[in-house]
Design a protein around this motif. Structure first.
Motif, PDB file in Angstrom:
ATOM      1  N   LYS A 142      -7.006  -0.551   9.466  1.00 21.87           N
ATOM      2  CA  LYS A 142      -6.806   0.849   9.867  1.00 21.87           C
ATOM      3  C   LYS A 142      -6.713   0.914  11.386  1.00 21.87           C
ATOM      4  O   LYS A 142      -7.627   0.493  12.089  1.00 21.87           O
ATOM      5  CB  LYS A 142      -7.985   1.710   9.414  1.00 21.87           C
ATOM      6  CG  LYS A 142      -8.234   1.755   7.929  1.00 21.87           C
ATOM      7  CD  LYS A 142      -9.524   2.524   7.646  1.00 21.87           C
ATOM      8  CE  LYS A 142      -9.863   2.513   6.167  1.00 21.87           C
ATOM      9  NZ  LYS A 142     -11.163   3.183   5.901  1.00 21.87           N
TER      10      LYS A 142
ATOM     11  N   VAL B 123     -14.744  -5.290   5.510  1.00 22.00           N
ATOM     12  CA  VAL B 123     -15.103  -4.221   4.576  1.00 22.00           C
ATOM     13  C   VAL B 123     -16.362  -3.531   5.088  1.00 22.00           C
ATOM     14  O   VAL B 123     -17.353  -4.192   5.437  1.00 22.00           O
ATOM     15  CB  VAL B 123     -15.338  -4.799   3.170  1.00 22.00           C
ATOM     16  CG1 VAL B 123     -15.922  -3.737   2.239  1.00 22.00           C
ATOM     17  CG2 VAL B 123     -14.039  -5.350   2.604  1.00 22.00           C
TER      18      VAL B 123
ATOM     19  N   ASN C  59     -17.986  -0.869   3.296  1.00 24.48           N
ATOM     20  CA  ASN C  59     -18.876  -0.438   2.217  1.00 24.48           C
ATOM     21  C   ASN C  59     -18.289  -0.880   0.879  1.00 24.48           C
ATOM     22  O   ASN C  59     -17.187  -1.424   0.805  1.00 24.48           O
ATOM     23  CB  ASN C  59     -19.072   1.083   2.239  1.00 24.48           C
ATOM     24  CG  ASN C  59     -17.755   1.834   2.208  1.00 24.48           C
ATOM     25  OD1 ASN C  59     -16.958   1.679   1.271  1.00 24.48           O
ATOM     26  ND2 ASN C  59     -17.495   2.636   3.233  1.00 24.48           N
TER      27      ASN C  59
ATOM     28  N   GLU D  72       0.831  -1.199   0.000  1.00 23.03           N
ATOM     29  CA  GLU D  72       0.000   0.000   0.000  1.00 23.03           C
ATOM     30  C   GLU D  72       0.874   1.261   0.000  1.00 23.03           C
ATOM     31  O   GLU D  72       0.606   2.218  -0.742  1.00 23.03           O
ATOM     32  CB  GLU D  72      -0.919   0.000   1.225  1.00 23.03           C
ATOM     33  CG  GLU D  72      -1.899   1.168   1.241  1.00 23.03           C
ATOM     34  CD  GLU D  72      -2.840   1.107   2.430  1.00 23.03           C
ATOM     35  OE1 GLU D  72      -3.971   1.600   2.292  1.00 23.03           O
ATOM     36  OE2 GLU D  72      -2.436   0.590   3.485  1.00 23.03           O
TER      37      GLU D  72
ATOM     38  N   TYR E  13     -11.438  -1.197  -3.110  1.00 22.36           N
ATOM     39  CA  TYR E  13     -10.054  -0.755  -2.852  1.00 22.36           C
ATOM     40  C   TYR E  13      -9.200  -1.922  -2.357  1.00 22.36           C
ATOM     41  O   TYR E  13      -8.111  -2.181  -2.864  1.00 22.36           O
ATOM     42  CB  TYR E  13     -10.081   0.375  -1.830  1.00 22.36           C
ATOM     43  CG  TYR E  13      -8.724   0.880  -1.395  1.00 22.36           C
ATOM     44  CD1 TYR E  13      -7.995   1.734  -2.210  1.00 22.36           C
ATOM     45  CD2 TYR E  13      -8.186   0.501  -0.171  1.00 22.36           C
ATOM     46  CE1 TYR E  13      -6.751   2.208  -1.812  1.00 22.36           C
ATOM     47  CE2 TYR E  13      -6.949   0.970   0.240  1.00 22.36           C
ATOM     48  CZ  TYR E  13      -6.231   1.829  -0.585  1.00 22.36           C
ATOM     49  OH  TYR E  13      -5.004   2.283  -0.193  1.00 22.36           O
ATOM     50  N   TYR E  14      -9.728  -2.644  -1.346  1.00 18.68           N
ATOM     51  CA  TYR E  14      -8.965  -3.768  -0.794  1.00 18.68           C
ATOM     52  C   TYR E  14      -8.827  -4.897  -1.805  1.00 18.68           C
ATOM     53  O   TYR E  14      -7.766  -5.518  -1.934  1.00 18.68           O
ATOM     54  CB  TYR E  14      -9.634  -4.302   0.473  1.00 18.68           C
ATOM     55  CG  TYR E  14      -9.651  -3.344   1.628  1.00 18.68           C
ATOM     56  CD1 TYR E  14      -8.603  -2.442   1.850  1.00 18.68           C
ATOM     57  CD2 TYR E  14     -10.720  -3.316   2.528  1.00 18.68           C
ATOM     58  CE1 TYR E  14      -8.620  -1.563   2.911  1.00 18.68           C
ATOM     59  CE2 TYR E  14     -10.757  -2.439   3.593  1.00 18.68           C
ATOM     60  CZ  TYR E  14      -9.702  -1.559   3.785  1.00 18.68           C
ATOM     61  OH  TYR E  14      -9.726  -0.687   4.837  1.00 18.68           O
TER      62      TYR E  14
ATOM     63  N   THR F  71      -9.909  -9.332   5.697  1.00 18.78           N
ATOM     64  CA  THR F  71      -9.949  -7.887   5.923  1.00 18.78           C
ATOM     65  C   THR F  71     -11.412  -7.446   5.900  1.00 18.78           C
ATOM     66  O   THR F  71     -12.086  -7.590   4.870  1.00 18.78           O
ATOM     67  CB  THR F  71      -9.170  -7.139   4.837  1.00 18.78           C
ATOM     68  OG1 THR F  71      -7.820  -7.593   4.819  1.00 18.78           O
ATOM     69  CG2 THR F  71      -9.197  -5.634   5.090  1.00 18.78           C
TER      70      THR F  71
ATOM     71  N   GLU G 119     -14.859   0.721  -0.241  1.00 20.20           N
ATOM     72  CA  GLU G 119     -13.758   0.173   0.549  1.00 20.20           C
ATOM     73  C   GLU G 119     -13.425  -1.245   0.078  1.00 20.20           C
ATOM     74  O   GLU G 119     -12.246  -1.616  -0.049  1.00 20.20           O
ATOM     75  CB  GLU G 119     -14.164   0.162   2.022  1.00 20.20           C
ATOM     76  CG  GLU G 119     -13.038  -0.128   2.988  1.00 20.20           C
ATOM     77  CD  GLU G 119     -13.507   0.007   4.436  1.00 20.20           C
ATOM     78  OE1 GLU G 119     -13.060   0.939   5.118  1.00 20.20           O
ATOM     79  OE2 GLU G 119     -14.336  -0.827   4.868  1.00 20.20           O
TER      80      GLU G 119
ATOM     81  N   TRP H 284     -13.220 -11.735  -2.759  1.00 19.41           N
ATOM     82  CA  TRP H 284     -14.115 -10.794  -2.079  1.00 19.41           C
ATOM     83  C   TRP H 284     -15.328 -11.585  -1.624  1.00 19.41           C
ATOM     84  O   TRP H 284     -16.106 -12.084  -2.439  1.00 19.41           O
ATOM     85  CB  TRP H 284     -14.492  -9.678  -3.032  1.00 19.41           C
ATOM     86  CG  TRP H 284     -15.186  -8.502  -2.380  1.00 19.41           C
ATOM     87  CD1 TRP H 284     -15.644  -8.420  -1.101  1.00 19.41           C
ATOM     88  CD2 TRP H 284     -15.499  -7.262  -2.993  1.00 19.41           C
ATOM     89  NE1 TRP H 284     -16.217  -7.202  -0.857  1.00 19.41           N
ATOM     90  CE2 TRP H 284     -16.136  -6.464  -2.009  1.00 19.41           C
ATOM     91  CE3 TRP H 284     -15.305  -6.730  -4.262  1.00 19.41           C
ATOM     92  CZ2 TRP H 284     -16.580  -5.167  -2.285  1.00 19.41           C
ATOM     93  CZ3 TRP H 284     -15.743  -5.442  -4.532  1.00 19.41           C
ATOM     94  CH2 TRP H 284     -16.373  -4.667  -3.555  1.00 19.41           C
TER      95      TRP H 284
END
Length: 556
Positions: A280, A109, A111, A68, A117-118, A107, A114, A139
């Motif tokens: 985060k 999520v 929304n 990242e 992005y991941y 990970t 987001e 996903w």
């Protein structure tokens, strides 16, 4: 490994290379050099893996955080580090399959944006791994995510992205590297500290004066090349060799808490369990909640530290780690659930002394001091230890004028020969009279050396008893550690060979009396010496409890 025999060799032989420090980088260098046919000495001032190398987050990974940062800052160094680490990740799973295995990570999520992005980021991670990819990232829907990680708070979860990295037992891998080096002819010893460096008439270091910290014996080790693999303490030796050397090392502290396996709901037997990646945190790091050896491991922090610090888990660190995980789980974990924990220092190679430790690239460098000839390996991380060792020993071979290619990419570590995913099942079939959890533990700790521990039970069946009621560690492991793994103190056994002192402090206190008796019988301690060793280690564990909880031990 017989320490007396190895010490005799250190005192009498002349070596091609003497490696100072036997953590990940030093042990890796020893295994690399010895397997090339070089005459190798390796010494460690404490015990193998007693410092940084035994206090990692137990992940063999490319580093999604580094990826990242590489993308956000267009940093080719970070991207290069991820590529190297992903290559080495697969190598580690090949050469030590009993200690390293794939791990699914989720990970959460919040929304759709987001999640995209991941998902895109982890597809780049897959792409960088290339043919060494473990499995493709996915996903997942909320329902699928909850099956893999039932602890999620479904009311806050939109979906989750699943990907794979590696998980390993860092302390046992460290020992495996030392054992493999010894198997290939290296002379190794723990609890031996360098007191001074000796040089020839040209100022080139060609020997070290070493102190056996257990006996007070002082002796000289002679070698053509001296390697400094002392991690966060590298500057101390560099400046001892050449007082004009500048400061290169920084340190950051990483703390972890350990919870019982029951602290978070487990996936069903039909579903692959997964770890949690918190993407985060308030200090800018990613954070993990990982199933490890029947426990939950949560970490890690990242705070500035002095390289000379002796780190320990502190109350605010434990509270911070739990608070970050509790944002995502349906039943918050109380601080009282913490059973164990640990902290370590990361060796950071600095280029900008004003940069945050979180921004320092976890790369490494091999330095050869022209004045003294000292070879220093600095920086790096566990996942790339083999590459670090290869570059270091390549430099040593150049100094020695020898052309000996590296063979460690396919060099199986001790316990790996003949091991596969069915080994634990086969061991259970042959020893159906033993508890399944004990046999699984032995297989996944010692690999194909596990029968050696079980053979000890023919000498004394009582050694098959557990050291602590809630854990699979048995008395025979203490005997085995003393006889074959160069364990010489109670911390050597309970903190590192068996690791109980990291994961469950109260169980460690439960195991302490019998462990002291067993070690005393093997090492010839007097009754008074045994009592003193036991008292010292009890005070150490009680000190860890007190530091982590902020509560006086007598109240615990």
């Amino acid at each position: 490994m017989n320490r007396a025999a190895h010490l005799q060799r250190l005192k009498t032989e002349t070596f091609d290379i003497c490696i100072i420090g036997a953590g990940a980088s030093g042990a890796g260098c020893a295994a690399d050099a010895a397997s090339r046919g070089l005459r190798v000495a390796v010494i460690e001032s404490d015990d193998f893996g007693a410092g940084t190398s035994g206090t990692s987050t137990k992940l063999v990974h490319g580093g999604v955080r580094y990826l990242e940062q590489a993308v956000k800052t267009f940093d080719p160094k970070q991207l290069s580090l991820v590529r190297k680490a992903l290559h080495e990740r697969r190598t580690l799973l090949h050469i030590a399959p009993h200690l390293c295995h794939p791990l699914a990570l989720l990970t959460p999520v919040g929304n759709l944006i987001e999640g995209a992005y991941y998902a895109i980021g982890l597809k780049i991670y897959d792409w960088l791994a290339g043919s060494r990819r473990m499995a493709p990232s996915q996903w997942l829907s909320k329902a699928e995510a909850l099956r893999h990680f039932p602890a999620f708070d479904g009311t806050k979860l939109h979906s989750a992205v699943l990907y794979y990295d590696g998980q390993f037992d860092d302390i046992r891998l460290n020992l495996g590297l030392v054992q493999t080096a010894a198997k290939h002819g290296a002379a190794v010893a723990n609890h031996v500290r360098v007191s001074s460096l000796l040089a020839d008439e040209k100022g080139q270091i060609n020997a070290v004066e070493a102190l056996d910290t257990l006996t007070g014996d002082l002796f000289t080790i002679r070698a053509k090349v001296i390697v400094n693999a002392t991690g966060t303490h590298a500057d101390r030796l560099r400046q001892k060799a050449n007082s004009q050397q500048g400061v290169r090392m920084r340190a950051s502290k990483g703390a972890h808490v350990v919870l019982p396996g029951s602290a978070l709901p487990q996936a069903s037997a039909q579903t692959e369990p997964a770890a949690l990646l918190v993407p985060k945190t308030k200090d800018g790091r990613v954070l993990f909640a990982i199933p490890w050896r029947g426990q939950w491991l949560i970490g890690t922090t990242d705070t500035e530290a002095d390289p000379s610090d002796t780190p320990a888990l502190l109350p605010d660190e434990a509270a911070y780690l739990l608070a970050e995980v509790n944002q995502f789980v349906s039943q918050p974990i109380p601080i009282e659930a913490v059973a164990g924990g640990f902290a370590g220092l990361r060796p950071l190679l600095q280029s900008d002394p004003n940069a945050s430790s979180k921004a320092v690239v976890r790369d490494h460098e091999v330095e050869i001091d022209p004045k003294s000839g000292l070879v220093s390996i600095m920086g790096g991380k566990w996942t790339t230890y083999r590459l670090m060792a290869q570059e270091t020993i390549d430099a040593c071979c150049a100094k020695l004028g020898q052309n000996r290619p590296c063979v460690t990419e396919d060099l199986l570590l001790q316990g790996a020969e003949g091991y596969d995913t069915r080994y634990a099942h086969r061991l259970a079939e042959r020893h159906s009279d033993s508890s399944p959890d004990i046999l699984a533990h032995l297989a996944n700790t010692y690999g194909t050396e596990a029968p050696s521990i079980l053979t000890l039970l023919t000498e004394k069946p009582a050694w098959g008893a557990r050291l602590a009621r809630k854990h699979p560690f048995i008395q025979a492991e203490v005997i085995y550690a003393a006889r074959t793994e160069m364990a010489l103190t109670l911390p050597d056994v309970l903190m590192r060979r068996i690791r109980l002192g990291l994961i469950d402090w109260q169980a460690t206190l439960e195991a302490l009396p019998v462990s002291a008796q067993l070690l005393a019988s093997e090492l010839g301690w007097s009754v008074a010496d045994s009592a003193q060793h036991e008292a010292n280690f009890r005070a150490h564990i009680e000190g860890l409890i007190g530091k982590a909880t902020g509560v006086a031990v007598e109240q615990v």
